[in-house]
Write an enzyme that holds these catalytic residues in place. Structure first.
Site, PDB file in Angstrom:
ATOM      1  N   GLU A   1      38.300  55.064 -26.769  1.00 45.78           N
ATOM      2  CA  GLU A   1      36.974  55.504 -26.326  1.00 45.78           C
ATOM      3  C   GLU A   1      36.007  55.031 -27.399  1.00 45.78           C
ATOM      4  O   GLU A   1      35.908  55.634 -28.464  1.00 45.78           O
ATOM      5  CB  GLU A   1      36.903  57.033 -26.207  1.00 45.78           C
ATOM      6  CG  GLU A   1      37.871  57.639 -25.216  1.00 45.78           C
ATOM      7  CD  GLU A   1      37.557  57.307 -23.777  1.00 45.78           C
ATOM      8  OE1 GLU A   1      36.501  56.681 -23.504  1.00 45.78           O
ATOM      9  OE2 GLU A   1      38.368  57.668 -22.904  1.00 45.78           O
TER      10      GLU A   1
ATOM     11  N   CYS B   1      28.455  59.222 -27.919  1.00 45.68           N
ATOM     12  CA  CYS B   1      28.593  57.861 -27.391  1.00 45.68           C
ATOM     13  C   CYS B   1      28.034  57.751 -25.980  1.00 45.68           C
ATOM     14  O   CYS B   1      27.840  56.647 -25.487  1.00 45.68           O
ATOM     15  CB  CYS B   1      30.032  57.390 -27.479  1.00 45.68           C
ATOM     16  SG  CYS B   1      31.164  58.587 -26.809  1.00 45.68           S
TER      17      CYS B   1
ATOM     18  N   GLU C   1      40.033  59.675 -20.144  1.00 46.84           N
ATOM     19  CA  GLU C   1      40.433  60.981 -20.671  1.00 46.84           C
ATOM     20  C   GLU C   1      39.934  62.085 -19.755  1.00 46.84           C
ATOM     21  O   GLU C   1      38.959  61.907 -19.015  1.00 46.84           O
ATOM     22  CB  GLU C   1      39.883  61.172 -22.085  1.00 46.84           C
ATOM     23  CG  GLU C   1      40.508  60.189 -23.061  1.00 46.84           C
ATOM     24  CD  GLU C   1      40.236  60.545 -24.501  1.00 46.84           C
ATOM     25  OE1 GLU C   1      39.079  60.869 -24.847  1.00 46.84           O
ATOM     26  OE2 GLU C   1      41.193  60.503 -25.293  1.00 46.84           O
TER      27      GLU C   1
ATOM     28  N   ASN D   1      31.651  63.759 -34.316  1.00 47.12           N
ATOM     29  CA  ASN D   1      30.552  64.320 -33.507  1.00 47.12           C
ATOM     30  C   ASN D   1      30.977  65.453 -32.588  1.00 47.12           C
ATOM     31  O   ASN D   1      30.158  66.307 -32.250  1.00 47.12           O
ATOM     32  CB  ASN D   1      29.798  63.218 -32.746  1.00 47.12           C
ATOM     33  CG  ASN D   1      30.673  62.444 -31.800  1.00 47.12           C
ATOM     34  OD1 ASN D   1      31.893  62.535 -31.859  1.00 47.12           O
ATOM     35  ND2 ASN D   1      30.067  61.682 -30.932  1.00 47.12           N
TER      36      ASN D   1
END
Ligand code: ADP
Length: 405
Positions: free
Chosen positions: A176, A210, A385, A75
């Site tokens: 993640e 997400c 992150e 994505n």
């Protein structure tokens, strides 16, 4: 040869279908991680700790963890790589990147750029592979003793497989994983701001991120106005089409499976009494295009409020009290992003602290940025992150005791 950012953006649109304007945004976002971590590399400070024994001195060194295996989704084919690789290289690690099978081209383009930039051979490595080979390649990356660190972005189900593999050699892991973001609109919210935030948060990348909102919780007093204005905004501002057309805001979904999941969620909701306010079916352009969809009369019994849709579907649940909304939001076993709209300062503190997520947007629907820590709680993952924290994921702390002084 990669001439400019425009060319990289066109690669993204070609490989995952997102509108060119969004792909251009991704390239800026992607580059921001390389710049940020290049700067952070200069601030990997150690420590000198006052020792309890007179004849000792205590030092703390930070050292690279070693080879990092990086497994990324389709994505954000460029930014999900640089968010990891920027931090890894800055910490002194080498990387092996396994891009998603649907989007290997951005990873390879980054390899060409790494060569042009003078990154030594063997520091940034890419292993694209087919869907059939993915599990086997993933297993090698997560079990080989030469690899010290796994950084993964993708589904929770895959993350759990990789965690199991990584356990055998106790590798460092950053995960993640999936989200199920709630977007709560309280009675006192500015409804127009809430609608603008809802549109951006839900339909960015056709709902395929997400941190995209997956369920809207709207308080009784503002519910009807919000739904009406949200539907109007969807119909006026969203345009489904070819990602290379300037007016397109919604490209195709990534593949047939993604379209089937959206269809399944809508069918299930409607069969249990939800109403389609707008959209609801495949787009006339065919193949993987789907109409941006808004459902009302949604309940927590419906599938779309229990798992991530990862597509252009906005289900709206009506609620009465703050406690009820927070309870619904926190009922999920994942907790990545959460959003809410309120103009009451006390409520803002209360709800921001109570939401079980790693990232909260208060009166904002888009909150990712290089300087902010990205990551989730519960089954949404491990580690952070970006930001000043991101580089720690690739560093070991070594304590050195100087004795006999
Ligand atoms: P999605 O369902 O959104 O594609 P995945 O978690 O399947 O999410 O994919 C994210 C990344 O994980 C991709 O690079 C994919 O190739 C990779 N992947 C999927 N399954 C495995 C596996 N068993 N081992 C290693 N990598 C995997």
């Amino acid at each position: 040869m990669m001439e400019n950012k425009e060319e990289l953006a066109r690669i993204i649109t070609a490989e995952n279908g997102k509108p060119l304007k969004e792909a251009q945004g991704e390239i800026v976002y992607s580059a921001s991680f390389l710049e940020w971590f290049a700067e952070e590399a200069r601030r990997i400070y150690g420590d000198v700790i006052p020792a309890s024994a007179k004849d000792r001195r205590v030092l703390v060194l930070k050292q690279p963890v070693g080879v990092a295996a990086v497994i990324t989704p389709w994505n954000f084919p460029s930014a999900m790589i640089t968010r990891k690789v920027g931090a890894a290289l800055a910490a002194g690690c080498t990387v092996v990147v396994k891009p998603a099978e649907d989007t290997p081209l951005s990873a390879l383009a980054l390899g060409e750029l790494a060569n042009q930039a003078g990154i030594p051979a063997g520091v940034y490595n890419v292993v694209p592979c087919s869907r059939q080979q993915t599990a086997a390649v993933g297993e090698v990356l997560c079990t080989d003793p030469l690899v010290s660190k796994i950084s993964f972005t993708g589904s929770t189900a895959t993350g759990k497989i990789l965690l199991k593999h990584a356990a055998g050699t106790v590798k460092r892991v950053s995960m993640e994983l999936g989200g199920h973001a709630p977007f709560i609109v309280f009675d006192n919210a500015n409804v127009d701001r809430a609608v603008a935030g809802a549109l951006a948060s839900k339909y960015r990348n056709s709902g395929q991120t997400c941190v995209c909102t997956n369920r809207f919780l709207v308080q009784k007093g503002i519910h009807d106005e919000f739904v009406e204005k949200f539907a109007k905004a969807i119909e006026k501002e969203l345009h489904v089409g070819n990602g290379f057309d300037a007016k397109t805001t919604q490209g195709p979904l990534i593949n047939e499976k993604a379209v089937e999941k959206v269809e399944k969620h809508i069918k299930d909701a409607v069969s249990q009494g939800a109403s389609i306010v707008t959209g609801g079916k495949r787009h006339s352009l065919g193949k993987n295009f789907f109409e941006p969809t808004l459902l009302s009369n949604v309940t927590t019994k419906m599938l779309c409020t229990q798992e991530e849709t990862f597509g252009p579907l906005a289900p709206v649940i009506k609620f009465e009290t703050e406690a009820e909304a927070v309870a619904i939001a926190n009922a999920a076993n994942v907790g990545l992003a959460g959003y809410f709209y309120s103009q009451d300062p006390a409520q803002i503190w209360r709800v921001a602290e109570q939401l079980e997520v790693g990232m909260v947007g208060v009166n904002e629907g888009i909150i990712s940025s290089v300087e902010c820590p990205f990551g989730g709680v519960k089954e949404s993952g491990l580690g952070r992150e970006g930001s000043k924290y991101g580089i720690d994921e690739y560093l070991e702390i070594k304590y050195v005791c100087l004795g006999g002084l």
